[in-house]
Design an enzyme around this catalytic site. Structure first.
Site, PDB file in Angstrom:
ATOM      1  CE  LYS A   1     -20.901  -0.851  15.815  1.00 60.19           C
ATOM      2  NZ  LYS A   1     -19.497  -0.545  16.396  1.00 60.19           N
TER       3      LYS A   1
ATOM      4  CG  HIS B   1     -12.257  -7.246  15.298  1.00 61.81           C
ATOM      5  ND1 HIS B   1     -11.009  -6.975  14.624  1.00 61.81           N
ATOM      6  CD2 HIS B   1     -13.205  -6.059  15.137  1.00 61.81           C
ATOM      7  CE1 HIS B   1     -11.229  -5.446  14.422  1.00 61.81           C
ATOM      8  NE2 HIS B   1     -12.182  -5.097  14.546  1.00 61.81           N
TER       9      HIS B   1
ATOM     10  CE  LYS C   1     -12.597  -3.506  10.826  1.00 63.85           C
ATOM     11  NZ  LYS C   1     -13.435  -2.961  11.513  1.00 63.85           N
TER      12      LYS C   1
ATOM     13  CD  GLU D   1     -18.815  -2.386  19.451  1.00 59.72           C
ATOM     14  OE1 GLU D   1     -18.059  -1.459  19.537  1.00 59.72           O
ATOM     15  OE2 GLU D   1     -19.061  -2.446  18.307  1.00 59.72           O
TER      16      GLU D   1
HETATM   17  C1  BG6 Z   1     -13.575  -1.770  14.975  1.00 59.27           C
HETATM   18  C2  BG6 Z   1     -15.089  -1.405  14.474  1.00 59.27           C
HETATM   19  O1  BG6 Z   1     -12.809  -2.471  14.269  1.00 59.27           O
HETATM   20  O2  BG6 Z   1     -13.728  -2.283  16.340  1.00 59.27           O
HETATM   21  C3  BG6 Z   1     -15.830  -0.796  15.389  1.00 59.27           C
HETATM   22  O3  BG6 Z   1     -14.814  -0.822  13.207  1.00 59.27           O
HETATM   23  C4  BG6 Z   1     -15.852  -1.213  16.834  1.00 59.27           C
HETATM   24  O4  BG6 Z   1     -17.257  -0.637  14.727  1.00 59.27           O
HETATM   25  C5  BG6 Z   1     -14.360  -1.586  17.244  1.00 59.27           C
HETATM   26  O5  BG6 Z   1     -16.538  -0.441  17.620  1.00 59.27           O
HETATM   27  C6  BG6 Z   1     -14.380  -2.578  18.452  1.00 59.27           C
HETATM   28  O6  BG6 Z   1     -13.000  -2.525  19.176  1.00 59.27           O
HETATM   29  P1  BG6 Z   1     -12.782  -2.389  20.841  1.00 59.27           P
HETATM   30  O7  BG6 Z   1     -11.265  -2.588  20.845  1.00 59.27           O
HETATM   31  O8  BG6 Z   1     -13.325  -1.021  21.107  1.00 59.27           O
HETATM   32  O9  BG6 Z   1     -13.656  -3.626  21.195  1.00 59.27           O
END
Ligand code: BG6
Length: 486
Positions: free
Chosen positions: A337, A237, A145, A213
């Site tokens: 975020k 996602h 991606k 996050e």
């Molecule tokens: C990525 C995004 O696909 O997924 C990021 O580009 C994000 O911005 C990340 O922080 C989160 O993934 P995970 O596995 O840490 O929850």
């Protein structure tokens, strides 16, 4: 299970993803003795760099991301011996000679091209691989991606890559599908009889899917400011999680059975109208605040952020799936975020009891709720009403808890380990098909258009909070609240 012999070519081989995720994932499989001694990882980058300097770079940038328990001098030496660095200009067909020389000619070998590059390069790389006769019938291509930035660019990627590779050779990555708990969701739904009869509008009141996050945008501002939370997280996602929660039972775990079922969900998502585009979607942008007691700047004050950026760092929306199973059940999706916590979870709330036989009125009985925690601690909890011990008949919510780490001592795999193994084995189930990708973009397209054309700005929220007040109000309007905001 050991893999058959392969040449894995990583375009973007010296880049961030390769160093932080892909090479450590391959190291972990090497340490688990999954790789044959001859198998090779060819890292392709634009910079001229000697093999020795590249290995030094791997030592500095990738090694710290490898679990200490797996690091031994023997495995490290074996792993380094598989790495080959090739410098080439991906857009220049004439420079592919160095790659051709590094690849083994044996047509029976598994050959994988992993494109961890900006999507604008996908078409040129595929074209140039074909022009140099580097695509064998058994070759596979992995697309990282972002897979486009809107419907038109996603269609273009599908069409261009499709000129060189058949759909059965294309692995579109969504690393959430590689997470253990996401696959566990399939096990929960289709390995138990318990849930299926209840998994429908008659019994389920609403579903919440959150990926929050604490982190800000870090050093990815250039990419992030042109993307925002909708493109970066929701289109891929969150919609993939929604598909797995909502899909009809597939006929098997075979790739197309699962992908057909997911596609049906995407195609059944109710289209936004001018009214719901305004009412059912909240976009936010963080301002300065405190995360874990540490003060952090607002998004527009991050280094290199445009002063007037309208990029959303938070999005919450209400979706509906227009099928007999789901009509009328709201699915609330949220991601952001610099939130109050880092977590990913799915909350399935069941309806309330119809009437109460106890002195406590039915309304006081909390609805049963299934919480599927994807991270940080993978598990399931089911909340039930139970009698408090002692005299009388007082009911209180209690929890049935399944902690995957406690339950299974088997070592876990990082999402990229699982997905790389699947690519190398030719197992497509956990990868998106082209039509799925387009259906997801098609659904979010009106939101992007609306934001592009209206002049409003995202609503501010303090870093370290759960997002703008409007996010709570989105559920409040329906008499509900986000689980963390009770
Ligand atoms: C990525 C995004 O696909 O997924 C990021 O580009 C994000 O911005 C990340 O922080 C989160 O993934 P995970 O596995 O840490 O929850």
């Amino acid at each position: 299970m050991a893999l058959t012999d392969f040449d894995l070519v990583l375009f973007g081989g010296s880049g961030d993803l390769s160093m932080r995720k892909l090479l450590p994932a391959m190291y972990a499989r090497d340490a688990a003795n999954d790789l044959l001694a001859e198998s090779r990882i060819i890292c392709v980058g634009l910079e001229a760099c000697s093999q020795q300097d590249f290995l030094r770079m791997v030592e500095t940038n990738a090694k710290p991301h490898i679990k200490a328990a797996a690091l031994t001098p023997q495995v490290w030496a074996r792993f380094c011996a598989r790495l080959v660095y090739v410098s080439l200009n991906a857009t220049d067909a004439a420079s592919y000679g160095a790659l051709a020389a590094a690849l083994r000619p044996d047509q029976a070998l598994t050959r994988v091209y992993y494109l961890a590059t900006p999507p604008q390069l996908f078409a040129r790389i595929c074209e140039n691989l074909a022009a140099n006769q580097l695509v064998t019938p058994g070759s596979r291509v992995v697309l990282e991606k972002p897979l486009g930035r809107d419907l038109a660019s996603a269609r273009r990627i599908n069409a261009e890559v499709g000129k060189v590779f058949a759909e059965s050779q294309i692995y579109r990555i969504d690393h959430y599908l590689g997470k253990e708990t996401v696959q566990n969701l399939l096990a929960l739904r289709f390995g138990n009889i318990l849930f299926e009869p209840l998994w429908r509008r008659e019994w389920i009141s609403d579903v919440q899917i959150t990926i929050a996050e604490k982190l800000g945008v870090g050093n990815r501002l250039g990419y992030y400011d042109a993307s925002g939370a909708l493109r970066d997280m929701l289109q891929n996602h969150l919609l993939q999680l929604l598909c797995i929660v909502a899909m009809e039972p597939p006929t098997s775990i075979a790739p197309d059975a699962v992908r057909d079922a997911k596609l049906q969900v995407l195609r059944s998502l109710k289209k936004f109208t001018p009214t719901t585009l305004v009412q059912d979607i909240v976009r936010g942008q963080y301002r300065a605040g405190h995360v874990d007691g540490v003060s952090v700047p607002g998004y527009r004050d991050e280094p290199d952020a445009p002063d007037r950026s309208r990029t959303e760092t938070f999005v919450a929306l209400k979706a509906e799936i227009d099928t007999w199973r789901w009509a009328g059940v709201p699915f609330y999706l949220r991601t952001g975020k610099r939130m109050a916590d880092s977590l990913a979870e799915i909350v399935v709330r069941f309806k309330s009891i119809p009437s109460s036989i106890f002195a406590q009125p039915a309304a006081k009985s909390q609805a049963n709720c299934l919480v599927i925690r994807l991270q940080p601690d993978e598990g399931l909890s089911m909340n039930l009403m139970a009698k408090t011990p002692g005299d009388g008949m007082h009911l209180k919510p209690a929890e049935l808890e399944l902690d995957f780490r406690e339950q299974f001592s088997t070592p876990r795999m990082e999402a990229y380990e699982r997905l790389l193994l699947d690519v190398l084995r030719g197992q497509l189930t956990l990868f998106m098909r082209g039509d799925e990708l387009e259906a997801a973009w098609e659904w979010v397209a009106p939101i992007l258009d609306h934001w592009e054309n209206d002049h409003s700005t995202p609503q501010p929220y303090a870093a370290g909070s759960w997002g703008p007040a409007a996010s709570g109000a989105l559920l409040g309007r329906d008499g509900l609240h986000w689980r963390e905001e009770t």
